[in-house]
Design an enzyme around this catalytic site. Sequence first.
Site, PDB file in Angstrom:
ATOM      1  N   GLU A   1      41.302  44.765  41.753  1.00 37.09           N
ATOM      2  CA  GLU A   1      39.849  44.579  41.626  1.00 37.09           C
ATOM      3  C   GLU A   1      39.053  45.082  42.838  1.00 37.09           C
ATOM      4  O   GLU A   1      38.253  44.354  43.427  1.00 37.09           O
ATOM      5  CB  GLU A   1      39.537  43.107  41.336  1.00 37.09           C
ATOM      6  CG  GLU A   1      40.068  42.647  39.985  1.00 37.09           C
ATOM      7  CD  GLU A   1      39.633  41.246  39.594  1.00 37.09           C
ATOM      8  OE1 GLU A   1      39.104  40.527  40.474  1.00 37.09           O
ATOM      9  OE2 GLU A   1      39.815  40.867  38.432  1.00 37.09           O
TER      10      GLU A   1
ATOM     11  N   GLU B 182      45.683  40.105  34.236  1.00 33.40           N
ATOM     12  CA  GLU B 182      44.942  38.844  34.276  1.00 33.40           C
ATOM     13  C   GLU B 182      44.156  38.676  32.990  1.00 33.40           C
ATOM     14  O   GLU B 182      43.545  39.628  32.497  1.00 33.40           O
ATOM     15  CB  GLU B 182      43.977  38.807  35.470  1.00 33.40           C
ATOM     16  CG  GLU B 182      44.637  38.811  36.831  1.00 33.40           C
ATOM     17  CD  GLU B 182      43.625  38.670  37.957  1.00 33.40           C
ATOM     18  OE1 GLU B 182      42.468  38.262  37.674  1.00 33.40           O
ATOM     19  OE2 GLU B 182      43.980  38.969  39.117  1.00 33.40           O
TER      20      GLU B 182
END
Length: 499
Positions: A198, A334
């Site tokens: 991320e 995720e």
Amino acid sequence: MKTFLKALFLTVAIMASVAFGADVRPTSPEQMSGKTALQFWADNGIKLGWNLGNTLDAHKAGVATEGEWDWAGGPPKATQALFNGVKTSGFDIVRIPVTWVGYIGSAPDYKVSEARLQRVAEVIDYAKTAGIKAMIINVHHDGLYTDGGTLGFLNFPKAENDPTEKTKIQNELGIVWTQIANYFKNYGDYLIFETMNEVHNGNWGNGSGTAYEKQQDILFDWNKAALDAIRATSGNNATRFVAVPGLGSTEPSMVISAHNRQKLLPSDGTNGTGKLIVSVHYYHPWRYTVADPDSKTEPLLHTWDASERGHPVSAMASLKTTFVDKGIAVYLGEWGAPTGIRATMSDDIKATHREYIRAVSSNAVNNCILPLYFDDAGWLKMLERSNGLPKQGLWSDVLSDIMASIAHPSSSCLTSSNPSSSSLSPSSSSFGSSSSSDVSSSSSEYDGTPILPGLSTTGSQQPITYYSLKGEPLGNVKPTKAGIYIFKQGSSIQRIVVR
């Protein structure tokens, strides 16, 4: 004197072992499978995964500190008992997010702390000892963007604004990965490396136009630097599976956008794309999954409405068409929703929550995408950190819903080439047993709500069959031996625990 010296040496060795812990790494290179990631998952029955969230990725006062954050609270340190329970709960693969900030030395060597590497190895060993089939480690919050700036060295805003900084950061990433890769070099290909997590400039990877393409280009170069560093260490790392993320929240549209520009997967030489994995996160819609619960309305009460319910269908299908159908593996590194928050709310809210869980996990599995639930031990909590098992209630129901997604996959890519495997089985290994003999449900059945229109899960008045976790039929009489079993009635699937 020789006796004294021998005793002294032994004492020093013991003290060193206590201080630094035993080295649990393989002493020689383990055998590699030679398979593509998709083949490896299929042949080893790897279908579902779990994240050790908020643990080795946590940080306090700018230093990675296991389970501790700048705010109060956080999960305890990882233990063998936790991973034993994760295996018992039915997961085949675990993602172990790792933040390295505070454990990387200064330029030009950027030396990674031996103690940090060793602790990561210990946690990997917990998973191996538990019988979990694959593990993922990464560079996690070392590029975490906050309102106060970027936490670690992967400072994307700096790189975007200054080509010199971009190159400097890229160089450090390569040096850091060289050290990580060398430390874990002897592991077989069940240990997967994920380059980053991320990374973005504050926009979470959203955008368009020339400026956005520049961001994709920077991340592509960084992914290439990490991959090249890993491959250059040779040995098992020459063909190890490496996962590559997209920008920011790395949602499906973001990775597909970069891939369409040929700015997602770096060239991997003679490996082609078979050893690469596309790392995708799925938190759509964000208001339902990860919005601040202190708002009291989001994500607690936000309705996962009709306009959003088709998204898992189209998103997972697009990932399959873009990557899987071309032999490129994809995992949801995720995904999840705030189970720990909604567990005490109304039945309607809990029912919608379960419907969301079923939709994401089933659509991922049916499109040959490996879903790894992000368990943060808090909002998105599913398993207890003390024993790796869920509490009764919504936590147990969510686990049941996820496990049921592999009970009848519609895609042959999830069927192992090993004839001993079964699509019923969440794991191809049996588990240990406990001493008592009572039977209790570790999770509950589908409530009859379709996963998607046209998919019914009801199974009342149908014949009952029990199976082992290897998929072996055991007849219609409830087992009495302690362990975990699969209960099937019609199209309804349930895990039961015999204690």
